[in-house]
Design a protein around this motif. Structure first.
Motif, PDB file in Angstrom:
ATOM      1  N   LEU A 146     -12.458 -14.077  10.533  1.00 56.27           N
ATOM      2  CA  LEU A 146     -12.499 -15.260   9.677  1.00 56.27           C
ATOM      3  C   LEU A 146     -13.548 -16.248  10.164  1.00 56.27           C
ATOM      4  CD1 LEU A 146     -11.500 -17.040   7.390  1.00 56.27           C
ATOM      5  CD2 LEU A 146      -9.634 -17.822   8.884  1.00 56.27           C
ATOM      6  N   PHE A 147     -13.595 -16.495  11.461  1.00 53.63           N
ATOM      7  CA  PHE A 147     -14.587 -17.432  11.988  1.00 53.63           C
ATOM      8  C   PHE A 147     -16.011 -16.911  11.786  1.00 53.63           C
ATOM      9  CE2 PHE A 147     -11.258 -19.367  14.967  1.00 53.63           C
ATOM     10  CZ  PHE A 147     -11.206 -20.551  14.249  1.00 53.63           C
ATOM     11  N   LEU A 148     -16.215 -15.613  11.952  1.00 52.03           N
ATOM     12  CA  LEU A 148     -17.561 -15.062  11.777  1.00 52.03           C
ATOM     13  C   LEU A 148     -17.998 -15.118  10.317  1.00 52.03           C
ATOM     14  CD1 LEU A 148     -17.562 -11.989  14.202  1.00 52.03           C
ATOM     15  CD2 LEU A 148     -18.383 -14.317  14.603  1.00 52.03           C
ATOM     16  N   VAL A 149     -17.084 -14.844   9.398  1.00 58.61           N
ATOM     17  CA  VAL A 149     -17.427 -14.976   7.979  1.00 58.61           C
ATOM     18  C   VAL A 149     -17.700 -16.441   7.640  1.00 58.61           C
ATOM     19  CG1 VAL A 149     -16.608 -14.656   5.611  1.00 58.61           C
ATOM     20  CG2 VAL A 149     -16.164 -12.895   7.328  1.00 58.61           C
ATOM     21  N   ALA A 150     -16.921 -17.356   8.223  1.00 59.03           N
ATOM     22  CA  ALA A 150     -17.184 -18.783   8.017  1.00 59.03           C
ATOM     23  C   ALA A 150     -18.561 -19.152   8.537  1.00 59.03           C
ATOM     24  CB  ALA A 150     -16.109 -19.618   8.710  1.00 59.03           C
ATOM     25  N   ALA A 151     -18.964 -18.565   9.669  1.00 60.58           N
ATOM     26  CA  ALA A 151     -20.308 -18.828  10.198  1.00 60.58           C
ATOM     27  C   ALA A 151     -21.373 -18.315   9.237  1.00 60.58           C
ATOM     28  CB  ALA A 151     -20.458 -18.156  11.565  1.00 60.58           C
ATOM     29  N   ALA A 152     -21.153 -17.140   8.645  1.00 62.28           N
ATOM     30  CA  ALA A 152     -22.109 -16.602   7.674  1.00 62.28           C
ATOM     31  C   ALA A 152     -22.187 -17.492   6.441  1.00 62.28           C
ATOM     32  CB  ALA A 152     -21.705 -15.174   7.287  1.00 62.28           C
ATOM     33  N   TYR A 153     -21.044 -18.008   6.000  1.00 58.78           N
ATOM     34  CA  TYR A 153     -21.044 -18.930   4.857  1.00 58.78           C
ATOM     35  C   TYR A 153     -21.854 -20.188   5.187  1.00 58.78           C
ATOM     36  CZ  TYR A 153     -19.428 -22.326   1.422  1.00 58.78           C
ATOM     37  OH  TYR A 153     -19.385 -23.287   0.453  1.00 58.78           O
ATOM     38  N   ALA A 154     -21.610 -20.742   6.367  1.00 59.96           N
ATOM     39  CA  ALA A 154     -22.325 -21.963   6.750  1.00 59.96           C
ATOM     40  C   ALA A 154     -23.819 -21.703   6.864  1.00 59.96           C
ATOM     41  CB  ALA A 154     -21.767 -22.497   8.069  1.00 59.96           C
ATOM     42  N   LEU A 155     -24.200 -20.545   7.389  1.00 64.60           N
ATOM     43  CA  LEU A 155     -25.622 -20.236   7.482  1.00 64.60           C
ATOM     44  C   LEU A 155     -26.241 -20.099   6.093  1.00 64.60           C
ATOM     45  CD1 LEU A 155     -27.925 -19.478   9.530  1.00 64.60           C
ATOM     46  CD2 LEU A 155     -27.543 -17.146   8.760  1.00 64.60           C
ATOM     47  N   THR A 156     -25.529 -19.451   5.186  1.00 67.05           N
ATOM     48  CA  THR A 156     -26.028 -19.316   3.817  1.00 67.05           C
ATOM     49  C   THR A 156     -26.227 -20.686   3.180  1.00 67.05           C
ATOM     50  OG1 THR A 156     -24.863 -17.193   3.635  1.00 67.05           O
ATOM     51  CG2 THR A 156     -25.589 -18.219   1.596  1.00 67.05           C
ATOM     52  N   ARG A 157     -25.305 -21.600   3.436  1.00 67.09           N
ATOM     53  CA  ARG A 157     -25.473 -22.974   2.942  1.00 67.09           C
ATOM     54  C   ARG A 157     -26.648 -23.661   3.638  1.00 67.09           C
ATOM     55  NH1 ARG A 157     -21.251 -25.568   0.297  1.00 67.09           N
ATOM     56  NH2 ARG A 157     -22.864 -27.173   0.058  1.00 67.09           N
ATOM     57  N   ALA A 158     -26.856 -23.353   4.916  1.00 69.39           N
ATOM     58  CA  ALA A 158     -27.962 -23.969   5.656  1.00 69.39           C
ATOM     59  C   ALA A 158     -29.306 -23.569   5.075  1.00 69.39           C
ATOM     60  CB  ALA A 158     -27.888 -23.581   7.129  1.00 69.39           C
ATOM     61  N   LEU A 159     -29.401 -22.354   4.553  1.00 69.82           N
ATOM     62  CA  LEU A 159     -30.648 -21.902   3.937  1.00 69.82           C
ATOM     63  C   LEU A 159     -30.965 -22.719   2.683  1.00 69.82           C
ATOM     64  CD1 LEU A 159     -30.134 -18.048   4.252  1.00 69.82           C
ATOM     65  CD2 LEU A 159     -31.528 -19.519   5.715  1.00 69.82           C
ATOM     66  N   GLU A 160     -29.943 -23.326   2.092  1.00 70.48           N
ATOM     67  CA  GLU A 160     -30.113 -24.115   0.871  1.00 70.48           C
ATOM     68  C   GLU A 160     -30.124 -25.613   1.146  1.00 70.48           C
ATOM     69  OE1 GLU A 160     -26.742 -22.997  -1.386  1.00 70.48           O
ATOM     70  OE2 GLU A 160     -27.307 -20.890  -1.567  1.00 70.48           O
ATOM     71  N   ASP A 161     -29.265 -26.056   2.065  1.00 69.36           N
ATOM     72  CA  ASP A 161     -28.986 -27.487   2.205  1.00 69.36           C
ATOM     73  C   ASP A 161     -29.381 -28.089   3.544  1.00 69.36           C
ATOM     74  OD1 ASP A 161     -27.856 -27.275  -0.319  1.00 69.36           O
ATOM     75  OD2 ASP A 161     -25.872 -26.854   0.481  1.00 69.36           O
ATOM     76  N   GLY A 162     -29.963 -27.321   4.451  1.00 71.79           N
ATOM     77  CA  GLY A 162     -30.464 -27.919   5.675  1.00 71.79           C
ATOM     78  C   GLY A 162     -29.627 -27.665   6.911  1.00 71.79           C
ATOM     79  N   ARG A 163     -30.091 -28.259   8.019  1.00 71.73           N
ATOM     80  CA  ARG A 163     -29.576 -27.908   9.336  1.00 71.73           C
ATOM     81  C   ARG A 163     -28.160 -28.404   9.602  1.00 71.73           C
ATOM     82  NH1 ARG A 163     -33.710 -31.540  10.260  1.00 71.73           N
ATOM     83  NH2 ARG A 163     -33.126 -33.578  11.111  1.00 71.73           N
ATOM     84  N   LYS A 164     -27.636 -29.337   8.814  1.00 74.34           N
ATOM     85  CA  LYS A 164     -26.243 -29.747   9.022  1.00 74.34           C
ATOM     86  C   LYS A 164     -25.328 -28.537   8.970  1.00 74.34           C
ATOM     87  CE  LYS A 164     -23.873 -31.352   5.626  1.00 74.34           C
ATOM     88  NZ  LYS A 164     -23.328 -32.191   4.534  1.00 74.34           N
ATOM     89  N   TRP A 165     -25.570 -27.661   7.995  1.00 75.80           N
ATOM     90  CA  TRP A 165     -24.761 -26.460   7.870  1.00 75.80           C
ATOM     91  C   TRP A 165     -25.056 -25.467   8.992  1.00 75.80           C
ATOM     92  CZ3 TRP A 165     -20.554 -25.732   5.104  1.00 75.80           C
ATOM     93  CH2 TRP A 165     -20.297 -26.583   4.022  1.00 75.80           C
ATOM     94  N   LEU A 166     -26.268 -25.506   9.529  1.00 73.57           N
ATOM     95  CA  LEU A 166     -26.573 -24.643  10.675  1.00 73.57           C
ATOM     96  C   LEU A 166     -25.695 -25.014  11.866  1.00 73.57           C
ATOM     97  CD1 LEU A 166     -28.360 -22.450  11.988  1.00 73.57           C
ATOM     98  CD2 LEU A 166     -29.938 -24.291  12.646  1.00 73.57           C
ATOM     99  N   PHE A 167     -25.479 -26.308  12.062  1.00 71.17           N
ATOM    100  CA  PHE A 167     -24.616 -26.746  13.156  1.00 71.17           C
ATOM    101  C   PHE A 167     -23.164 -26.310  12.916  1.00 71.17           C
ATOM    102  CE2 PHE A 167     -27.761 -30.478  13.796  1.00 71.17           C
ATOM    103  CZ  PHE A 167     -28.651 -29.606  14.403  1.00 71.17           C
ATOM    104  N   TRP A 168     -22.730 -26.350  11.653  1.00 74.61           N
ATOM    105  CA  TRP A 168     -21.388 -25.831  11.345  1.00 74.61           C
ATOM    106  C   TRP A 168     -21.309 -24.335  11.641  1.00 74.61           C
ATOM    107  CZ3 TRP A 168     -17.034 -28.198  11.001  1.00 74.61           C
ATOM    108  CH2 TRP A 168     -16.965 -29.516  10.528  1.00 74.61           C
ATOM    109  N   CYS A 169     -22.385 -23.633  11.346  1.00 69.41           N
ATOM    110  CA  CYS A 169     -22.430 -22.202  11.662  1.00 69.41           C
ATOM    111  C   CYS A 169     -22.222 -21.982  13.156  1.00 69.41           C
ATOM    112  CB  CYS A 169     -23.772 -21.615  11.214  1.00 69.41           C
ATOM    113  SG  CYS A 169     -24.091 -19.930  11.763  1.00 69.41           S
ATOM    114  N   ALA A 170     -22.936 -22.726  13.981  1.00 68.92           N
ATOM    115  CA  ALA A 170     -22.792 -22.598  15.430  1.00 68.92           C
ATOM    116  C   ALA A 170     -21.385 -22.961  15.881  1.00 68.92           C
ATOM    117  CB  ALA A 170     -23.821 -23.494  16.127  1.00 68.92           C
ATOM    118  N   PHE A 171     -20.804 -23.980  15.269  1.00 70.59           N
ATOM    119  CA  PHE A 171     -19.439 -24.383  15.613  1.00 70.59           C
ATOM    120  C   PHE A 171     -18.443 -23.262  15.337  1.00 70.59           C
ATOM    121  CE2 PHE A 171     -15.375 -26.086  14.035  1.00 70.59           C
ATOM    122  CZ  PHE A 171     -14.903 -26.698  15.200  1.00 70.59           C
ATOM    123  N   PHE A 172     -18.573 -22.599  14.177  1.00 79.18           N
ATOM    124  CA  PHE A 172     -17.639 -21.529  13.845  1.00 79.18           C
ATOM    125  C   PHE A 172     -17.791 -20.337  14.795  1.00 79.18           C
ATOM    126  CE2 PHE A 172     -17.711 -23.397   9.392  1.00 79.18           C
ATOM    127  CZ  PHE A 172     -16.437 -23.928   9.512  1.00 79.18           C
TER     128      PHE A 172
END
Length: 615
Positions: A146-172
């Motif tokens: 679940l956490f790894l899929v959440a990280a993939a979701y956050a990274l996918t959002r980061a590709l669209e919306d910027g590095r804030k989501w990249l940090f969420w990816c790292a957190f997950f």
């Protein structure tokens, strides 16, 4: 880049997939099943005190932790506090986490490849046999996925919306680290490459973004490690470590030791035709491990399709989505294939989201560009591999191999002569039929989850098929950590009652591995401790601690094996020291005092405790 499907969707499709996943994961979980008794006992002990909960104590007295961080056990302990200590209360969080992963995978793939591909990916993940089995147990892999899929979701959002989501990816990913340590970091290279290749802007800016995400990753991964090691008060010994520190556990037994084998034994002891041998849990390391008899039926159904897709996508490797999911699949497969330490087939559930995403997107790609060449080949190869896997044990739903063969021939013929989308739908039948049947069979099983596996059971903890009798000449498992027993035997109950009547603050200390101790913790509210943690080899309690307990009148009874064990690995120096302490300070209790001992000839676990001592 795959073009997203038109927005002509059916709102009931995803809820239906999630409902189906929930049924597979939750069916019969209340029928006496407790999953992995090591974790089940710990979840109960963790409700005894805040320190036990915070650090994941295996026993109610707070002597030793489980051999992983307690992230995955926190929801289970809280659930039992709310609903009481029952099998379904322990496993309900796992079901919810598994369904959440299916849902989140859909939302992630949808942003990359469209609704239709996302629905197919969700279906594939929900029907992956090893994932169904894992989500019906209480091992930490469910929350890790679940956490790894959440990280993939956050990274996918980061590709669209910027590095804030990249940090969420790292957190997950960090949360995944605190669920199963370094295994969560396996996907980090794929995530980093996908972000760097999939975003615009100066390379320096992208590198700084990744550096910032690295800081978040380290902090979110190590805060609990630091909390444990710097905790100023009393705390349980860190199970699985060599020196009692969480840091050693991260980079030893649960870290590089899993790759090299230096952190502990990498297999299981079995008795084969009367001879004791060591066998790897997942087969010998090498490029064929994911396809062998132990692992193949868990995850490899769509691996040939996935690998074919990754070969033919060509320049599409520049696409961030393919880098993310293809990189996840390739890196994880490589690490799992060549890991030389302790490695279980059920770890492959961490590959399932990537297999699902690559397979679903690959089928869409082949339909658009190679429907009369590579798509028929992909269906034929995948069906042929399903035929091979099923043929390994035809007593377990062997009929599916012929159904797969027939539907594959029909689907391939249809693709060659018509352009109808119905042929693509028909092609899914040979791809998913046998995994769906195996997953349905797993949903009917209430087998204890010491070594969870889908398909025909040949060892304890396997799938729902029959166990070979001892006289059959098949392998007989001698497993460190226990066999998943959840109830006390009559003799164990008599011993515990006797110790309660005559005992002290610590009712009973059991000098054995966790599988022998777990029934005492699960089946009673007595203050029972396990000596030595999961495999009986941790220095907890130490000899010095035993001396203090004895001097303070806190410990009187010890249950231990008598003499030298007849099977299993030799005792460690720590185990020998405890054995000498028992010999020097304790005397055997006459079995007549508590009602006699079990009949002669009873099968004994490796490291099993069968003699009561008074100290």
């Amino acid at each position: 880049m795959i073009t997203a499907a038109p927005p002509r969707t059916r709102p009931w499709a995803l809820p239906l997939v999630c409902l189906g996943a929930a049924v597979l994961y939750a069916w019969k979980i209340g029928d006496g099943q407790l999953g992995n008794t090591y974790y089940s006992a710990a979840a109960k002990s963790m409700t005894e005190s805040f320190t036990n909960f915070l650090f994941g104590s295996f026993d109610p007295y707070g002597v030793v932790t489980v051999d992983k961080p307690p992230f995955a056990l926190w929801p289970q302990a809280l659930s039992t506090l709310v609903f009481g200590y029952h099998g379904w209360a322990l496993l309900l969080p796992q079901v919810l986490e598994g369904v959440a992963a299916v849902f989140l995978l859909h939302r992630t793939v949808r942003r990359w490849a469209g609704e239709h591909v996302a629905l197919l990916a969700a279906v594939i993940l929900a029907l992956t046999p090893v994932t169904v089995v894992i989500n019906r147990g209480n091992n930490p892999d469910t929350l890790l996925v679940l956490f790894l899929v959440a990280a993939a979701y956050a990274l996918t959002r980061a590709l669209e919306d910027g590095r804030k989501w990249l940090f969420w990816c790292a957190f997950f990913v960090g949360c995944g680290f605190l669920t199963k340590m370094l295994q969560a970091w396996i996907v980090v290279p794929a995530l980093a490459v996908a972000y760097f290749a999939g975003t615009t802007g100066p390379a320096k800016r992208r590198l700084l973004d990744l550096l910032g995400a690295g800081v978040v990753l380290v902090v979110s991964s190590f805060w609990w490690i630091a909390l444990y090691d710097w905790w100023p008060g009393a705390k349980p010994y860190m199970g699985g470590s060599r020196d009692g520190s969480a840091w050693d556990l991260v980079f030893g037994y649960n870290g590089f030791g899993r790759l090299s084998g230096d952190g502990g034994g990498g297999g299981m002891m079995i008795m084969r035709n009367g001879q004791q041998t060591m066998s790897s849990f997942g087969g010998d390391p090498g490029p064929g491990r994911m396809f062998n008899d132990l692992v193949g039926g868990q995850i490899s159904w769509l691996l040939p399709l996935s690998l074919l897709v990754l070969v033919v996508i060509g320049r599409r490797w520049r696409n961030a989505g393919w880098l993310l999911w293809g990189g996840w699949l390739l890196v994880t497969t490589a690490v799992f294939s060549f890991a030389g330490g302790i490695w279980h087939p059920y770890y492959t559930t961490a590959m399932a989201p990537a297999v699902a995403a690559v397979s679903a997107a690959g089928l869409a790609l082949l339909w658009r560009h190679h429907r009369r060449t590579l798509l028929p080949l992909a269906i034929a190869v995948t069906a042929a591999w399903a035929f091979v896997l099923t043929s390994r044990d035809t007593s377990f739903h062997g009929w599916t191999r012929w159904a797969v063969l027939g539907t594959a021939v029909a689907a391939v013929a249809g693709l060659l002569v018509t352009r109808s989308r119905l042929t693509l739908v028909a092609g899914l039948v040979p791809l998913l039929l046998t995994p769906a049947v195996w997953s349905s069979a797993a949903a009917q099983s209430t087998t204890a989850g010491t070594l969870p596996a889908a398909g025909p059971a040949t060892l304890p903890g396997g799938g729902p098929g029959p166990m070979p009798p001892p006289s059959s000449g098949g392998p007989r498992l001698m497993l460190a950590g226990g066999d998943g027993a959840t109830t006390l035997s009559g003799e164990q109950r008599r011993i515990l009652d006797y110790a309660r009547r005559n005992g002290t603050e610590i009712t009973l200390a059991v000098n054995a591995e966790a599988g022998t101790v777990a029934p005492f913790l699960i089946g009673s509210d007595a203050t029972v401790i396990g000596m030595g943690g999961f495999g009986g080899r941790d220095d907890a309690p130490s000899v010095a601690q035993l001396d203090r307990w004895l001097a303070e009148g806190k410990l009187r009874f010890v249950l231990s094996s008598a003499g030298t064990p007849q099977a299993g690995p030799p005792r460690s120096p720590v185990q020998e020291a405890r054995r000498r302490w028992i010999d020097q300070h304790c005397a055997v209790v006459d079995p007549a005092a508590y009602g006699g001992r079990s009949p002669a000839g009873q099968v004994r676990l490796v490291g099993g405790a069968d003699t009561l001592y008074r100290c």
